[in-house]
Design a protein around this motif. Sequence first.
Motif, mmCIF file in Angstrom:
data_model
loop_
_atom_site.group_PDB
_atom_site.id
_atom_site.type_symbol
_atom_site.label_atom_id
_atom_site.label_comp_id
_atom_site.label_asym_id
_atom_site.label_seq_id
_atom_site.Cartn_x
_atom_site.Cartn_y
_atom_site.Cartn_z
ATOM 1 N N GLN A 232 29.756 -140.061 -19.935
ATOM 2 C CA GLN A 232 31.097 -140.343 -20.422
ATOM 3 C C GLN A 232 31.598 -139.176 -21.263
ATOM 4 O O GLN A 232 30.809 -138.379 -21.796
ATOM 5 C CB GLN A 232 31.123 -141.633 -21.256
ATOM 6 N N ASP A 233 32.908 -139.093 -21.392
ATOM 7 C CA ASP A 233 33.505 -138.068 -22.242
ATOM 8 C C ASP A 233 33.232 -138.427 -23.709
ATOM 9 O O ASP A 233 33.526 -139.554 -24.128
ATOM 10 C CB ASP A 233 35.019 -137.995 -21.996
ATOM 11 N N PRO A 234 32.684 -137.482 -24.506
ATOM 12 C CA PRO A 234 32.338 -137.792 -25.895
ATOM 13 C C PRO A 234 33.501 -138.314 -26.728
ATOM 14 O O PRO A 234 33.335 -139.247 -27.518
ATOM 15 C CB PRO A 234 31.824 -136.451 -26.430
ATOM 16 N N GLU A 235 34.676 -137.716 -26.556
ATOM 17 C CA GLU A 235 35.827 -138.147 -27.347
ATOM 18 C C GLU A 235 36.238 -139.571 -26.994
ATOM 19 O O GLU A 235 36.524 -140.392 -27.883
ATOM 20 C CB GLU A 235 36.997 -137.193 -27.126
ATOM 21 N N GLU A 236 36.262 -139.870 -25.701
ATOM 22 C CA GLU A 236 36.621 -141.222 -25.276
ATOM 23 C C GLU A 236 35.559 -142.236 -25.705
ATOM 24 O O GLU A 236 35.868 -143.359 -26.103
ATOM 25 C CB GLU A 236 36.799 -141.262 -23.752
ATOM 26 N N ILE A 241 33.628 -146.774 -29.333
ATOM 27 C CA ILE A 241 32.715 -147.377 -30.299
ATOM 28 C C ILE A 241 33.386 -147.585 -31.648
ATOM 29 O O ILE A 241 33.041 -148.523 -32.387
ATOM 30 C CB ILE A 241 31.421 -146.540 -30.467
ATOM 31 N N GLU A 242 34.369 -146.739 -31.977
ATOM 32 C CA GLU A 242 35.103 -146.954 -33.220
ATOM 33 C C GLU A 242 35.958 -148.210 -33.129
ATOM 34 O O GLU A 242 36.033 -148.997 -34.086
ATOM 35 C CB GLU A 242 35.971 -145.742 -33.528
ATOM 36 N N ASP A 248 29.137 -147.673 -37.272
ATOM 37 C CA ASP A 248 28.172 -147.877 -38.354
ATOM 38 C C ASP A 248 26.757 -148.047 -37.818
ATOM 39 O O ASP A 248 25.784 -147.675 -38.486
ATOM 40 C CB ASP A 248 28.559 -149.107 -39.179
ATOM 41 N N PHE A 249 26.645 -148.605 -36.616
ATOM 42 C CA PHE A 249 25.326 -148.773 -36.005
ATOM 43 C C PHE A 249 24.684 -147.412 -35.763
ATOM 44 O O PHE A 249 23.491 -147.217 -36.007
ATOM 45 C CB PHE A 249 25.459 -149.548 -34.693
ATOM 46 N N ILE A 250 25.485 -146.455 -35.293
ATOM 47 C CA ILE A 250 24.977 -145.100 -35.059
ATOM 48 C C ILE A 250 24.614 -144.442 -36.382
ATOM 49 O O ILE A 250 23.567 -143.792 -36.505
ATOM 50 C CB ILE A 250 26.017 -144.265 -34.289
ATOM 51 N N LYS A 251 25.466 -144.614 -37.389
ATOM 52 C CA LYS A 251 25.178 -144.051 -38.708
ATOM 53 C C LYS A 251 23.870 -144.610 -39.259
ATOM 54 O O LYS A 251 23.033 -143.867 -39.783
ATOM 55 C CB LYS A 251 26.322 -144.367 -39.671
#
Length: 279
Positions: A232-236, A241-242, A248-251
């Motif tokens: 997937q495109d990182p920005e999309e 996820i935002e 927050d899960f990634i953080k």
Amino acid sequence: MEKDDIAVIDFLGKTNGEPFKGGEGKDYSLEIGSGSFIEGFEDQIIGMTINETRDIQVTFPNSYQSEELAGKEATFTVTVKEIKRKELAPLDDEFAKDVSEFDTLQELKDDIKNKLIQAAESRAKFMLRRELLDKAVDNAVAEIPDSMIEQQTREMFKNIGDNFARQGLSVEDYLNYNKSSIEKMKEDMRPEAERNVKTSLVMESIGKAEGITATEEEIQAEIEKIASAYRQDPEEFRKTIESEGSLDFIKDNIVKEKTFQFLVDNAKIIEDTNVETAE
């Protein structure tokens, strides 16, 4: 026909001259020596040739699942239609090209060796982390609210239910089979739930005490890594996820990973020198 060959056979089984249910097969692939059939069946096929038909005498064991056949003698008329033989391919460069992206056998061997080393290192790293965390949790003194333990128990119970559902089962089926109850199951889960909560609190406390945080660069790098895995495109992917509130899960995972690394970096490993040596 030899042991370890695969025979493609037709067979018809009879007891007292009469066919019995489940005793007939067509184009059945049987590996000789696998023990798939009744004892003695495969041994009597050895030596047969293609298109040969032979009557094979066997006796069903007394413990056979079908009471109608248990302990009875039977005759199987077997016809061999095909014989397949396993042959090991020579270990050479051509083999390496066929089974991998490498051009030579040496390259393939080196790749396998490196992967085995990486796997061993990963396991050693995991075991060290787990031992260090266990020590930290064992040494920590904390009063854990019942509400947190109960919440963790509910989450564990839900995860088990989801796992059963993926297998086409239900918690009720499991409980009925084990003659248990939801209350007993949750009670058995409580020690593990309490340990999980305490572990999370200890990790959180260490992270806060050491000022461990997830930087924007680390968050973006993790997002790009995950997005790449899902093509997937990182920005999309980040926007998605935002919007779902999953950033927050990634953080939290980044902070957890850095806290683990802090434990490893600051651990004092004492080698056991009290080891007897053979003379």
